[in-house]
Design an enzyme around this catalytic site. Structure first.
Site, short mmCIF file in Angstrom:
data_model
loop_
_atom_site.label_atom_id
_atom_site.label_comp_id
_atom_site.label_asym_id
_atom_site.label_seq_id
_atom_site.Cartn_x
_atom_site.Cartn_y
_atom_site.Cartn_z
N ASN A 42 29.90 110.68 77.48
CA ASN A 42 30.65 110.52 78.72
C ASN A 42 32.08 111.02 78.53
O ASN A 42 32.67 110.90 77.45
CB ASN A 42 30.60 109.07 79.26
CG ASN A 42 31.03 108.02 78.27
OD1 ASN A 42 30.95 108.20 77.07
ND2 ASN A 42 31.50 106.90 78.79
N CYS A 53 29.07 111.27 83.25
CA CYS A 53 28.17 110.53 82.37
C CYS A 53 27.65 111.40 81.23
O CYS A 53 27.54 112.63 81.36
CB CYS A 53 26.96 110.02 83.14
SG CYS A 53 27.33 108.77 84.36
N GLU A 55 24.58 111.67 80.14
CA GLU A 55 23.31 112.35 80.45
C GLU A 55 23.56 113.64 81.22
O GLU A 55 22.95 114.67 80.94
CB GLU A 55 22.41 111.45 81.31
CG GLU A 55 22.05 110.12 80.67
CD GLU A 55 23.04 109.00 81.00
OE1 GLU A 55 24.27 109.26 80.99
OE2 GLU A 55 22.59 107.88 81.26
N CYS A 92 22.28 105.94 85.05
CA CYS A 92 22.67 105.62 86.43
C CYS A 92 21.83 106.43 87.41
O CYS A 92 21.13 107.38 87.03
CB CYS A 92 24.17 105.88 86.64
SG CYS A 92 24.57 107.62 86.89
N1 THU Z 1 28.05 106.16 82.00
C1 THU Z 1 27.25 107.10 81.40
O1 THU Z 1 27.72 107.90 80.60
N2 THU Z 1 25.94 107.12 81.74
C2 THU Z 1 25.35 106.29 82.65
O2 THU Z 1 24.17 106.47 82.95
C3 THU Z 1 26.12 105.19 83.21
C4 THU Z 1 27.58 105.18 82.95
C5 THU Z 1 29.47 106.15 81.67
C6 THU Z 1 30.38 106.54 82.80
C7 THU Z 1 31.67 105.86 82.42
O3 THU Z 1 32.39 106.71 81.55
C8 THU Z 1 31.22 104.62 81.64
O4 THU Z 1 29.88 104.85 81.29
C9 THU Z 1 31.33 103.33 82.42
O5 THU Z 1 30.70 103.44 83.66
#
Ligand code: THU
Length: 138
Positions: A42, A53, A55, A92
């Protein structure tokens, strides 16, 4: 490459997470149709809405490098820096939809892990049922 190795790659990618605002660090490792592994973390921003994110970082990196066929993704996330996290990090909704664009949801596997030994595996169709995809627009 087995599940353990893919999870290890996700934990390695997580070390590069840029998450000064949430403190929640995520790593992802995507395995392509030909067996290559593309990772992501992220990447947050002081303008919070621009956070990306792990992914989607992995998918966009892969597509930009010419890969459009994927078999599985391993995802790890948490607030610590160890190679073991408190909880499973589920993707997410936005990331589920982006994965859907390039995969068959009945065969693409999503691996959420707390450690190399502790993981759960789902078909994308279980996490994103009745999905909208490229075939929907005809
Ligand atoms: N985040 C991800 O990298 N992947 C997800 O599927 C959910 C959330 C990250 C985004 C942000 O930098 C942190 O997690 C908190 O939401």
């Amino acid at each position: 490459m087995n599940e353990k190795e893919l999870i290890r790659a996700a934990f390695l990618a997580r070390k590069n997470a840029y998450a000064p605002y949430s403190g929640y660090k995520v790593g992802a490792a995507l395995i392509t149709g030909d067996g290559s592994v593309i990772t992501g973390c992220n990447v947050e921003n002081s303008s919070y809405g621009l956070c990306n994110c792990a992914e989607r970082t992995a998918v966009f990196k892969a597509v930009s490098e010419g890969y459009k066929s994927f078999r599985a993704i391993a995802i790890v996330g948490g607030a610590n820096d160890e190679d073991e996290t408190a909880d499973y990090a589920y993707p997410c909704g936005a990331c589920r939809q982006v994965l859907r664009e390039f995969t068959d949801p009945e065969t693409f596997r999503v691996i959420v892990a707390r450690s190399e030994a502790d993981y759960k595996e789902f078909k994308l169709s279980e996490l994103l049922p009745h999905s909208f995809g490229p075939d929907s627009i005809v």
